[in-house]
Design a protein around this motif. Structure first.
Motif: not given
Length: 104
Positions: A79, A96, A99
């Motif tokens: 990340t 992302a 996520h």
């Protein structure tokens, strides 16, 4: 030893039938089963159980596999970067958006 990647992969860089751009080169180890899959859809279609994201506090778990060089990254490492720290292969910034599916 390189971990196996399950699901409908289309090449040796862990790309799958759902995500196969040049930047789609990671696989995720799922918290529910400890197995690597190229994406959440691959897990959904081929695992015999529902997926579960890694809980809070799992940042130091090795849960991401670079499909280019096969380095396993911790969640925190993954990340924090836009490319593999070992081979510099770029990762898809669009990941992302997923996520919460993988890392809670």
């Amino acid at each position: 030893m390189t971990p196996d990647v399950h699901g409908p992969t289309v090449d040796d860089h862990t790309r799958c039938i759902h995500y196969r751009t040049p930047l789609d080169i990671i696989a995720i180890r799922f918290a529910c089963c400890g197995e690597y899959y190229p994406c959440h859809l691959c897990h959904e279609e081929t695992a015999d159980h529902p997926s579960r994201p890694w809980p809070e506090g799992s940042e130091n778990v090795h849960a991401v596999l670079c499909g280019a060089c096969r380095r396993e990254l911790t969640i925190a490492e993954y990340t924090a970067v836009d490319a593999c720290p070992r081979c510099a292969a770029p990762f898809n910034p669009g990941c992302a958006a997923h996520h919460p599916i993988y890392f809670g």
